[in-house]
Write a protein that holds these residues in place. Structure first.
Motif, PDB file in Angstrom:
ATOM      1  N   VAL A 427       0.857  -1.172   0.000  1.00 36.45           N
ATOM      2  CA  VAL A 427       0.000   0.000   0.000  1.00 36.45           C
ATOM      3  C   VAL A 427       0.899   1.230   0.000  1.00 36.45           C
ATOM      4  O   VAL A 427       1.873   1.294   0.751  1.00 36.45           O
ATOM      5  CB  VAL A 427      -0.974   0.007   1.203  1.00 36.45           C
ATOM      6  CG1 VAL A 427      -0.228  -0.078   2.520  1.00 36.45           C
ATOM      7  CG2 VAL A 427      -1.863   1.235   1.168  1.00 36.45           C
ATOM      8  N   PRO A 429       0.387   5.088   0.337  1.00 35.46           N
ATOM      9  CA  PRO A 429      -0.523   6.214   0.574  1.00 35.46           C
ATOM     10  C   PRO A 429       0.108   7.554   0.166  1.00 35.46           C
ATOM     11  O   PRO A 429       1.294   7.624  -0.153  1.00 35.46           O
ATOM     12  CB  PRO A 429      -0.746   6.153   2.078  1.00 35.46           C
ATOM     13  CG  PRO A 429       0.522   5.578   2.613  1.00 35.46           C
ATOM     14  CD  PRO A 429       1.000   4.597   1.574  1.00 35.46           C
ATOM     15  N   THR A 440      -6.351   4.031   6.965  1.00 33.64           N
ATOM     16  CA  THR A 440      -5.724   3.151   5.973  1.00 33.64           C
ATOM     17  C   THR A 440      -5.620   1.739   6.526  1.00 33.64           C
ATOM     18  O   THR A 440      -5.069   1.520   7.604  1.00 33.64           O
ATOM     19  CB  THR A 440      -4.318   3.664   5.608  1.00 33.64           C
ATOM     20  OG1 THR A 440      -4.405   4.998   5.134  1.00 33.64           O
ATOM     21  CG2 THR A 440      -3.689   2.785   4.541  1.00 33.64           C
ATOM     22  N   LEU A 445      -0.068  -6.064   5.432  1.00 33.51           N
ATOM     23  CA  LEU A 445       0.504  -5.418   4.264  1.00 33.51           C
ATOM     24  C   LEU A 445       1.829  -4.717   4.600  1.00 33.51           C
ATOM     25  O   LEU A 445       2.178  -4.537   5.763  1.00 33.51           O
ATOM     26  CB  LEU A 445      -0.477  -4.383   3.698  1.00 33.51           C
ATOM     27  CG  LEU A 445      -1.865  -4.897   3.306  1.00 33.51           C
ATOM     28  CD1 LEU A 445      -2.743  -3.746   2.838  1.00 33.51           C
ATOM     29  CD2 LEU A 445      -1.749  -5.963   2.217  1.00 33.51           C
ATOM     30  N   SER A 512      -1.627  -2.830 -10.598  1.00 34.02           N
ATOM     31  CA  SER A 512      -2.895  -2.733  -9.874  1.00 34.02           C
ATOM     32  C   SER A 512      -4.112  -2.854 -10.765  1.00 34.02           C
ATOM     33  O   SER A 512      -5.207  -3.139 -10.302  1.00 34.02           O
ATOM     34  CB  SER A 512      -2.954  -1.410  -9.106  1.00 34.02           C
ATOM     35  OG  SER A 512      -2.816  -0.320 -10.004  1.00 34.02           O
TER      36      SER A 512
END
Length: 525
Positions: A427, A429, A440, A445, A512
């Protein structure tokens, strides 16, 4: 001090080694700022002085051990009294007691009575230079500054604190001989050079301070071993030959998280002392990483501890009044070198007088670079040494889901027979502050962050609290992995440069759309 010419050569060589030590002693930089005292000030009642000299059977003379220093509190109105440093220049009397008497004569004239003078003084500087630290009103300080004998009157200020491969990297191998590379051996490894360390104290149980094989303490030594609640007679030795502490002017909040003794609850002083003069420790490592022989630049030198900075972790402070008292005592005690890894004033007259007495004063330049105009402690009479990198890395392989491998640095480790890490989701951000990460989902992860000052600790705490696996964090330089040791306990943290972070970002952008972005982090010992 009566050195022969050969002894002088050994001492000079050892001093050069200690100067190099400052390259390796990390300093947490911080600007000095004025600290107003609140309810009063803890005034140390000095214990009787003595000369602590060792013998081969460690049978120290009992009078050479100071009992825990009693504390008295001089009550002052916070709105009107502050701690001031009064500097009078060279010592003009033959005996320290006469110097102290002259200070009180001056203050008695100003304050009206000997009792008021005694109650006001926190420290008398009476060995290497003349002066005192006292609780005064601004008006009283102004009047003192007009006295012809007074050079300066300044408010007390607060100061903060500024490996196994390092010495070989500098070309100072322990076993080398010859003219240039044989500096360590040529100086007899710093034999009987006394290094005074003005810092956060010392942890005497560390193997770096083992005194096995050391002879008696040099007879010229006039220092003392000051006891405390967690510092006993056996904590001083033939290696740590002296230990004192100075707490006046430090806030109660900081003193509460420390102990009134020479013991180091911060780690900074222990690190600096071992870097300068640590005895050889075989098989040192960090959880199996960076294995080797840990030693100081002058491993046979003696250490004298002057604890003047207090607190734990990043919470630390020491006062000008206390640091000057430490320097004054060190001049009296007979140190050859003074190490000060702390922020200081540019016109440090204490260091100037130490140099005039033949003591080499070494400051650290701070860790605020790499940027221009960030060097600290530039007094021309002292040696100021900048921080350095080292030719060692801690490579950790990051494998992306598309099998592309990139290498970062980490203190993350696994046993060699470990089955390895599985691929884990990523992830990335927009920000990694506590506010930016709020909400989040990080469970299981790995977080990818562009780290700004102070955000690594916030991000790592968020990962731990949210059940995350680890962090890949990017910054402009990959030389500094120190923050990981504190911030990343219990999770995998890998440092990469900004270009590598961009590669990870591009991988995530492409992947993604069709599948989950994954990564594998492997760091073996």
């Amino acid at each position: 001090m009566g050195f022969s010419s050969s002894s002088r050569r050994l001492c000079v060589a050892s001093v050069l080694l200690v100067c190099l030590c400052m390259l390796l002693c990390r300093v947490h930089g911080g600007s000095s700022h004025e600290k107003h005292l609140e309810e009063g000030i803890n005034t140390l009642i000095p214990a009787p002085s003595c000369s602590a000299r060792d013998s081969l059977d460690k049978d120290f003379h009992p009078n050479c051990w100071d009992q825990p220093t009693k504390t008295s509190t001089t009550k002052r109105q916070p709105s009107s009294y502050e701690l001031y440093i009064v500097y009078l220049g060279e010592v003009k009397h033959d005996h320290p007691d006469h110097v102290v008497a002259s200070h009180h004569d001056m203050l008695t004239t100003l304050l009206g009575s000997k009792e008021e003078s005694m109650a006001s003084v926190v420290y008398n500087y009476k060995h290497g230079f003349s002066g005192f630290a006292a609780m005064l009103t601004p008006e009283q300080a102004k009047q003192l500054a007009e006295v012809p004998e007074v050079i300066s009157v300044e408010k007390n200020k607060i100061h903060t604190t500024a490996t196994t491969r390092s010495w070989d990297f500098l070309g100072l191998n322990y076993q080398m001989t010859g003219t240039s590379n044989g500096l360590v051996k040529g100086s007899n490894y710093g034999e009987d050079v006394i290094i005074g360390v003005v810092d956060t104290g010392i942890w005497p149980e560390s193997r770096s301070f083992n005194d096995e094989g050391y002879g008696p303490i040099p007879s010229r030594w006039k220092g003392k071993c000051q006891l405390g609640p967690d510092w006993g007679i056996n904590n001083c030795s033939r290696k740590i030959i002296g230990a004192r502490f100075y707490s006046a002017g430090v806030s109660d909040e900081v003193l509460k998280i420390d102990t009134l003794s020479p013991r180091d609850h911060n780690g900074h002083g222990t690190h600096c002392a071992s870097t300068a003069a640590g005895s050889m420790v075989e098989g040192a490592s960090f959880n199996g990483l960076a294995q080797g022989v840990a030693r100081g630049g002058a491993p046979h030198a003696r250490i004298a501890v002057y604890k003047s900075l207090w607190g734990t972790g990043r919470t630390n402070e020491g006062s000008t009044a206390a640091i000057l008292a430490a320097i004054d005592d060190a001049i009296h005690d007979g140190v050859d070198v003074l190490s000060l890894s702390l922020t200081s004033e540019e016109n440090s007259f204490g260091a100037l007088h130490a140099v005039q007495k033949g003591i080499t004063v070494v400051y650290a330049g701070g860790n605020e670079g790499p940027r221009s105009r960030t060097i600290r402690n530039t007094s021309p009479w002292a040696i100021t040494v900048g921080a350095s990198t080292v030719d060692r890395s801690f490579p950790t392989v990051i494998t992306l889901g598309n099998k592309q491998q990139i290498v970062g640095q980490s203190l993350y480790y696994q046993a060699k027979n470990s089955s390895g890490s599985s691929f884990t989701g990523l992830v990335f951000p927009d920000g990694c502050t506590k506010v930016a990460l709020n909400g989040t989902d990080i469970r299981g992860l790995i977080l990818v962050c562009l780290i700004q000052l102070g955000t690594l600790a916030q991000a790592s705490q968020y990962v731990r609290d949210g059940g995350g696996y680890g962090i890949i964090f990017a910054q402009y330089t990959t030389n500094d992995i120190g923050p990981m040791a504190d911030a990343c306990q219990g999770i995998a943290c890998v440092l990469v440069d900004l270009d590598t972070a961009e590669k990870i970002g591009k991988y995530m952008d492409v992947t993604s759309y069709n599948e989950e972005c994954t990564v594998q982090v492997v760091g073996y010992v």
